[in-house]
Design a protein around this motif. Structure first.
Motif, PDB file in Angstrom:
ATOM      1  N   LEU A   1      41.301 -31.290  19.258  1.00 47.69           N
ATOM      2  CA  LEU A   1      42.419 -31.604  20.154  1.00 47.69           C
ATOM      3  C   LEU A   1      43.737 -31.671  19.383  1.00 47.69           C
ATOM      4  CD1 LEU A   1      40.779 -34.156  22.629  1.00 47.69           C
ATOM      5  CD2 LEU A   1      41.486 -31.813  23.115  1.00 47.69           C
ATOM      6  N   ILE A   2      43.694 -32.099  18.123  1.00 47.99           N
ATOM      7  CA  ILE A   2      44.917 -32.074  17.313  1.00 47.99           C
ATOM      8  C   ILE A   2      45.327 -30.620  17.059  1.00 47.99           C
ATOM      9  CG2 ILE A   2      45.857 -32.533  14.984  1.00 47.99           C
ATOM     10  CD1 ILE A   2      44.395 -35.244  15.117  1.00 47.99           C
TER      11      ILE A   2
ATOM     12  N   GLN B   1      44.201 -37.948  29.531  1.00 52.24           N
ATOM     13  CA  GLN B   1      43.131 -38.678  28.856  1.00 52.24           C
ATOM     14  C   GLN B   1      43.796 -39.790  28.058  1.00 52.24           C
ATOM     15  OE1 GLN B   1      40.478 -35.936  26.824  1.00 52.24           O
ATOM     16  NE2 GLN B   1      39.610 -35.303  28.780  1.00 52.24           N
TER      17      GLN B   1
ATOM     18  N   ALA C   1      51.220 -37.863  21.739  1.00 55.25           N
ATOM     19  CA  ALA C   1      50.140 -38.691  21.178  1.00 55.25           C
ATOM     20  C   ALA C   1      48.916 -37.841  20.905  1.00 55.25           C
ATOM     21  CB  ALA C   1      49.795 -39.809  22.154  1.00 55.25           C
ATOM     22  N   SER C   2      48.268 -38.089  19.767  1.00 52.87           N
ATOM     23  CA  SER C   2      47.001 -37.432  19.465  1.00 52.87           C
ATOM     24  C   SER C   2      45.863 -38.225  20.091  1.00 52.87           C
ATOM     25  CB  SER C   2      46.789 -37.361  17.952  1.00 52.87           C
ATOM     26  OG  SER C   2      47.708 -36.480  17.372  1.00 52.87           O
ATOM     27  N   ALA C   3      44.739 -37.537  20.303  1.00 51.27           N
ATOM     28  CA  ALA C   3      43.569 -38.209  20.865  1.00 51.27           C
ATOM     29  C   ALA C   3      42.863 -38.989  19.762  1.00 51.27           C
ATOM     30  CB  ALA C   3      42.631 -37.183  21.482  1.00 51.27           C
ATOM     31  N   LEU C   4      43.260 -40.240  19.581  1.00 50.70           N
ATOM     32  CA  LEU C   4      42.661 -41.124  18.573  1.00 50.70           C
ATOM     33  C   LEU C   4      42.447 -42.474  19.236  1.00 50.70           C
ATOM     34  CD1 LEU C   4      45.185 -40.294  15.712  1.00 50.70           C
ATOM     35  CD2 LEU C   4      42.803 -39.547  15.781  1.00 50.70           C
ATOM     36  N   TYR C   5      41.400 -43.176  18.829  1.00 56.08           N
ATOM     37  CA  TYR C   5      41.141 -44.477  19.427  1.00 56.08           C
ATOM     38  C   TYR C   5      42.328 -45.417  19.184  1.00 56.08           C
ATOM     39  CZ  TYR C   5      36.269 -42.888  18.935  1.00 56.08           C
ATOM     40  OH  TYR C   5      35.102 -42.175  18.969  1.00 56.08           O
TER      41      TYR C   5
ATOM     42  N   TYR D   1      38.764 -45.536  25.159  1.00 56.90           N
ATOM     43  CA  TYR D   1      39.571 -45.353  23.942  1.00 56.90           C
ATOM     44  C   TYR D   1      40.276 -46.625  23.504  1.00 56.90           C
ATOM     45  CZ  TYR D   1      39.419 -40.473  22.476  1.00 56.90           C
ATOM     46  OH  TYR D   1      39.028 -39.273  21.926  1.00 56.90           O
TER      47      TYR D   1
ATOM     48  N   LEU E   1      42.438 -33.096  35.406  1.00 55.68           N
ATOM     49  CA  LEU E   1      41.262 -33.897  35.077  1.00 55.68           C
ATOM     50  C   LEU E   1      40.683 -34.478  36.360  1.00 55.68           C
ATOM     51  CD1 LEU E   1      42.501 -35.946  31.969  1.00 55.68           C
ATOM     52  CD2 LEU E   1      41.329 -33.750  31.995  1.00 55.68           C
TER      53      LEU E   1
ATOM     54  N   TYR F   1      46.645 -38.329  25.507  1.00 51.54           N
ATOM     55  CA  TYR F   1      46.651 -37.101  24.707  1.00 51.54           C
ATOM     56  C   TYR F   1      47.665 -36.102  25.260  1.00 51.54           C
ATOM     57  CZ  TYR F   1      45.174 -32.522  22.999  1.00 51.54           C
ATOM     58  OH  TYR F   1      45.159 -31.263  22.452  1.00 51.54           O
TER      59      TYR F   1
ATOM     60  N   TRP G   1      34.538 -41.736  28.066  1.00 51.02           N
ATOM     61  CA  TRP G   1      34.661 -42.495  26.823  1.00 51.02           C
ATOM     62  C   TRP G   1      35.861 -43.478  26.870  1.00 51.02           C
ATOM     63  CZ3 TRP G   1      31.389 -40.444  22.735  1.00 51.02           C
ATOM     64  CH2 TRP G   1      31.500 -41.111  21.519  1.00 51.02           C
TER      65      TRP G   1
ATOM     66  N   GLU H   1      39.131 -41.866  28.738  1.00 54.24           N
ATOM     67  CA  GLU H   1      39.357 -40.434  28.946  1.00 54.24           C
ATOM     68  C   GLU H   1      39.300 -40.029  30.412  1.00 54.24           C
ATOM     69  OE1 GLU H   1      36.387 -38.384  26.710  1.00 54.24           O
ATOM     70  OE2 GLU H   1      37.484 -38.502  24.837  1.00 54.24           O
TER      71      GLU H   1
ATOM     72  N   MET I   1      44.962 -41.658  11.213  1.00 53.19           N
ATOM     73  CA  MET I   1      43.933 -42.067  12.173  1.00 53.19           C
ATOM     74  C   MET I   1      44.420 -43.194  13.084  1.00 53.19           C
ATOM     75  SD  MET I   1      41.423 -40.100  11.373  1.00 53.19           S
ATOM     76  CE  MET I   1      40.097 -40.784  12.341  1.00 53.19           C
TER      77      MET I   1
ATOM     78  N   GLN J   1      46.986 -29.373  20.147  1.00 52.12           N
ATOM     79  CA  GLN J   1      48.000 -30.259  20.715  1.00 52.12           C
ATOM     80  C   GLN J   1      49.302 -29.515  20.991  1.00 52.12           C
ATOM     81  OE1 GLN J   1      47.869 -33.962  18.700  1.00 52.12           O
ATOM     82  NE2 GLN J   1      49.463 -34.919  19.942  1.00 52.12           N
TER      83      GLN J   1
ATOM     84  N   GLN K   1      38.218 -34.733  18.485  1.00 49.97           N
ATOM     85  CA  GLN K   1      39.584 -35.191  18.219  1.00 49.97           C
ATOM     86  C   GLN K   1      40.296 -34.241  17.249  1.00 49.97           C
ATOM     87  OE1 GLN K   1      38.679 -39.215  17.005  1.00 49.97           O
ATOM     88  NE2 GLN K   1      38.795 -40.001  19.089  1.00 49.97           N
TER      89      GLN K   1
END
Lengths: 380, 336
Positions: free
Chosen positions: A163-164, B306, B14-18, B258, A190, B325, B256, B274, B74, A167, A160
Motif C-alpha cells: 500500500l505504501i 480504510q 497517511a500510510s496504512a500503519l497501525y 487499526y 469500499l 490510508y 482488521w 479497515e 512505522m 500510495q 502495508q
C-alpha cells in the motif's frame, strides 16, 4: 518493511499485464500463432529460473520507476513492440488493478489467493506448452512453500508495504468506473455490506462475561452495514477453489481496457514531490536492479517480418494524443540505461546495456569506477 | 452524538500503519499537535483551538549521521512524562526521540541491521511512556526496549530489554487513568495476539502473560487495570490485566482493527478499522462486583477510507480525530 513483498508485487503485476496483452492481441486480430508466441515468450521470461532466484531473495521494494523499467523489458521480451504511450497505459492499468486487489482483499493473507488466481490464469495461458508450464509450477511451489507458513500479522506487513508502494496513485480506470468500484476522484469504493472475511464474525454482538468465565449478558448493536457471514476459506494448495475473485481476468474483447489520465489535481502535486526527491540509495537500488535484470533473458530484437506493434488505444491517433497530453506528474521517466564504453563493466551489465542501447545515445565515459552505475542512468 | 468538523489538511497522505495518528494537547498554549506518518516522512500539524491557525512541519527519518534515507517510518507518537514531552519515531533503522515540537532530535537508537536483508523484517513499532521516567519501544524481534529518560537533556539510556514476546511487537500502552492504585503499568501486544502485562521499576516485572489465539492484536490500551485489545478479526476484547480474565468480547468491526483509544475521564473507547468505520463505546467499571461492561454509543462511516488512526483529542472524549490510508487530511468529530 516486509522483505517478502517483491515476488508478490512482480507476479501479480505480471499477471495483470498478461491479461491486458491477451485482450489486446485478440482485439487487434493478431494471428493466433504470433499471439501465442508473445504470451509464451513473456511467460518464459517472467518465470526464468535465474531471475526468480534473485526475485525471491529477501529485499526491499524498488521504486516505482525501477519496477517500471523491469516491466518495460518484460513486455518487450518477444516479437511484440509497444510505444511509450501504450506502455504507460499498460503500466497504469496493471498497477491500478493490483492496487484495487490489495486494498480490497478481505484478509491480508488473501493476497496469496489473489496471487494464486493470477498464477492459475498464467498456467492456463501456457497449458499447451509443457516446459513453460513446468517452469510456472516450480514458482507456484516456491510461493506455497514460502508464503503459506506466514502469520496474519506478517501478511499485514506485506500488505502495508504494497500500500505504501501504491500510495497516492489515483488514476481512473474505465472498467472500474463502469463497475462502480472506483469513484470519479480515483478512490476505490469500499463496501459496507457482503460477507465478512474468513475468521471474522458479523459485527453487532457484545458478550459480557463473569469472573468465572460465564457469559452473563448479550447486547446487540446496529453495525451500520449489512454484512453476512464469511464464505468458506479459499484453497492455499497448488490446485483448488480460491473462492475470492480478485485477481481473476476482468477483461474480454467486449470489455476493452481504457484509462482516464487526468489524475486528480490535489493529489498529483504530492505524487510529483515524492517521486522527484533525490534518493541517496539510488545506486544501491540500481545494483539490485541490474542483478535482477541480469536474469531476465530477452529475445534478440525481432526482424521486420515477424515483429509487430500492439496499441493499447483504439486508434494510432488516440495513442499519439495520449503521449502528448499525459500530465507531467504521471510520467514514469523510465530509467534509461545507456551504453558505456567502460570495458570493466561486468558481462551481465554489458548485456543489459546492450539491450537498452537503442533507447539512448552513448554517454561519455564515466570518470570513475564508482560512478559506473550512476552514469548509466539517464533522466533520473 | 458527534458531528463532523472542518478537516485539517496535511502535507502528504497517511500510510496504512497501525495507530497512525498521535495527538498531543498543549493546554497552556491552547494548541493541539497531530502527527501522521507518510512512508518516510512524519507530517506534524499544530492547530490552535479556535481553528484559525495551523502550522506544518515535516520530519524525515534520519539515521544518525546519514542526512536522508528511504527508510520507512512505522509509527510516530508523543510520549508524555511528568517532566517533559518527547516525540518518538520508530522506523526500519531505529528509534528517534525529538523535543515535542519536532525541533531537536535528542536521542537516536540504531537497530541491529543485518548486512543482507533477511526474511524477518527489522523495524521498531509500539511506543509508550511509562510512569515517571520510562519510554518503552517494541521491536520486530519481539523485544521491548526500556529507555530511562532524565527530566531534561539528552542523556537517555537503554536500561532494560524485555524478552517475553516471540513475535513482532505491534503496539503497547501504559495505564492511562493516572491512578496510582493500579498495579499494572504497561501492556505490550504482538503479531500472534499475546499480551504481556508489566509493572515498571528499575527492573520491569512481568505480572501476567495473556495467551493469544494466533490473531494479531494491532492496538491495545490500559485503563484502570482493564486491557482493551483490538484484533485482526475486527474483535475487541476487555481483559482484567493482572488475571487475564475476559470481561467482554465485542464483534466490533468487519475488517482488521487499526486503532483503539480511551478517554480516561469518561471511559469512552474509540475504535477504527479497515471497514471504514469508527465506533465509540462506553466502558463501565463496577469495582464491587469486579465487573466491566461495554456498550455501543456511536458509529461513523468515513466513506471509502480504510481507517489507520483514530484518537480522542481530550481526556473526556469530547472530540476525536481520524486518518485513513491515502487520505491527506485529519477528520475531526466533536460532540454536539
Amino acid at each position: 518493511m516486509s522483505s517478502r513483498t517483491l515476488p508478490l508485487l512482480f507476479i501479480n503485476l505480471g499477471g495483470e499485464m498478461l491479461y491486458i496483452l491477451d485482450q489486446r492481441l485478440r482485439a487487434q486480430n493478431i494471428p493466433t500463432d504470433k499471439a501465442k508466441k508473445v504470451m509464451n515468450d513473456i511467460i518464459t521470461t517472467m518465470f526464468n529460473k535465474k531471475f526468480l532466484e534473485e526475485l525471491f531473495k529477501p529485499q526491499e521494494l524498488y521504486s516505482k520507476k525501477a519496477l517500471r523499467t523491469v516491466f518495460d523489458r518484460l513486455a518487450h521480451a518477444s516479437i511484440m513492440r509497444l510505444n511509450q504511450a501504450s506502455m504507460d497505459k499498460l503500466y497504469d492499468l496493471m498497477t491500478m488493478a493490483f492496487k484495487y486487489q490489495v486494498l480490497l482483499c478481505p484478509r491480508p493473507k488473501d493476497i496469496l489467493l489473489v496471487s494464486f488466481n493470477h498464477m492459475d490464469a498464467i498456467k492456463d495461458f501456457v497449458r499447451d506448452a509443457p516446459s513453460i508450464l513446468n517452469q510456472v509450477d516450480e514458482t507456484y511451489r516456491q510461493l506455497i512453500e514460502i508464503y503459506t507458513p506466514l502469520s496474519g500479522g506478517e501478511f499485514q506487513l506485506i500488505r502495508q508495504t504494497l500500500l505504501i508502494f501504491f500510495q497516492d496513485m489515483h488514476i481512473r480506470v474505465s472498467i472500474f468506473l463502469k463497475d462502480k468500484v472506483q469513484n470519479s476522484n480515483g478512490r476505490f469504493v469500499l463496501p459496507t455490506s457482503g460477507p465478512v472475511p474468513y475468521g471474522t464474525q458479523v459485527p453487532g454482538l457484545i458478550r459480557i462475561f463473569s469472573c468465572n468465565g460465564e457469559e452473563v449478558k448479550r447486547l446487540q448493536f446496529h453495525s451500520g452495514g449489512s454484512y453476512s457471514s464469511a464464505l468458506r476459506e479459499g484453497s492455499f494448495e497448488l490446485f483448488g477453489e480460491r473462492v475470492i475473485k480478485l485477481g481473476t481476468n476482468m477483461y474480454s474483447v467486449s470489455r476493452p481496457v481504457e484509462t482516464h489520465m487526468s489524475g486528480t489535481a490535489k493529489n498529483s502535486a504530492q505524487h510529483t514531490k515524492v517521486n522527484t526527491a533525490p534518493n541517496p540509495l539510488a545506486k544501491e537500488e540500481l545494483n539490485l536492479l541490474a542483478r535482477l535484470m541480469g536474469g531476465l533473458e530477452v529475445q534478440k530484437p525481432a526482424n521486420a517480418d515477424t515483429g509487430f506493434r500492439v496499441n493499447l488505444f483504439a486508434t494510432d491517433e488516440e495513442e499519439e494524443e495520449a503521449l502528448i497530453s499525459r500530465p507531467a506528474e504521471l510520467s514514469y521517466e523510465v530509467i534509461n540505461i545507456q551504453a558505456t564504453k567502460d570495458q570493466q563493466a561486468s558481462a551481465e551489465l554489458a548485456r543489459i546495456m546492450g539491450e537498452f542501447k537503442e533507447e539512448g545515445a552513448p554517454s561519455e565515459s564515466p570518470s570513475s569506477k564508482g560512478e559506473d552505475l550512476l552514469a548509466m542512468m539517464d533522466g533520473l | 452524538m458527534y458531528h463532523k468538523e472542518k478537516s485539517i489538511q496535511i502535507k502528504s497522505s497517511a500510510s496504512a500503519l497501525y495507530n497512525n495518528l498521535s495527538v498531543l494537547r498543549i493546554a497552556p498554549r491552547s494548541l493541539t499537535y497531530f502527527t501522521v506518518v507518510h512512508a518516510n516522512v512524519v507530517n506534524m500539524v499544530s492547530a490552535s483551538w479556535d481553528g484559525l491557525n495551523f502550522s506544518h512541519r515535516q520530519l524525515q527519518s534520519k539515521e544518525g549521521n546519514i542526512a536522508a534515507s528511504s527508510s520507512l517510518i512505522m509509527q510516530a507518537s508523543w510520549c508524555v512524562l511528568p517532566a517533559r514531552e518527547l516525540l518518538v519515531l520508530t522506523s526500519q533503522k531505529g528509534i528517534q526521540m525529538y523535543e515535542s515540537d519536532g525541533s531537536i532530535m535528542v536521542y537516536w537508537h540504531a537497530l541491529d541491521i543485518p548486512e543482507t536483508p533477511t526474511a524477518q523484517a527489522v523495524f521498531a513499532r509500539g511506543i509508550a511512556a511509562v510512569r515517571e521516567n520510562y519510554i518503552c519501544v517494541g521491536v520486530s524481534s519481539g523485544s521491548v526496549l526500556v529507555f530511562d529518560v532524565p527530566s531534561k537533556g539528552s542523556n537517555i539510556m537503554l536500561s532494560e530489554v524485555l524478552e517475553e514476546h516471540r513475535d513482532s511487537i505491534t503496539d503497547m500502552a501504559s495505564e492511562c487513568s493516572g491512578s496510582l492504585e493500579c498495579i499494572a503499568d504497561l501492556v505490550t501486544a504482538d503479531d500472534s495476539g499475546v499480551l504481556c502485562v508489566w509493572k515498571s521499576g528499575e527492573d520491569f516485572q512481568l505480572l501476567n502473560k495473556i495467551p493469544g489465539f494466533d490473531v494479531c492484536c494491532s492496538s491495545v490500551k490500559l485503563w484502570k487495570g482493564t486491557v482493551a485489545a483490538g484484533y485482526g478479526t475486527g474483535q475487541i476484547r476487555l481483559y482484567e490485566a493482572v488475571t487475564g480474565i475476559v470481561h467482554a468480547e465485542v464483534n466490533a468491526h468487519a475488517r482488521w482493527i487499526y486503532s483503539l483509544d480511551i478517554a480516561p475521564f469518561s471511559g469512552l473507547l474509540l475504535s477504527g478499522a479497515e471497514d471504514s468505520l469508527v465506533r465509540v463505546w462506553h466502558m463501565t467499571l463496577t469495582p464491587e462486583t469486579n465487573s466491566v461492561e461495554i456498550e455501543h454509543l456511536y458509529s461513523e462511516c468515513v466513506t471509502d477510507t480504510q481507517i489507520c488512526g483514530a484518537k480522542f483529542c481530550d481526556g473526556d472524549g469530547y472530540a476525536f480525530a481520524v486518518t485513513g490510508y491515502d487520505l491527506s487530511e485529519i477528520i475531526r468529530y466533536t460532540q454536539a
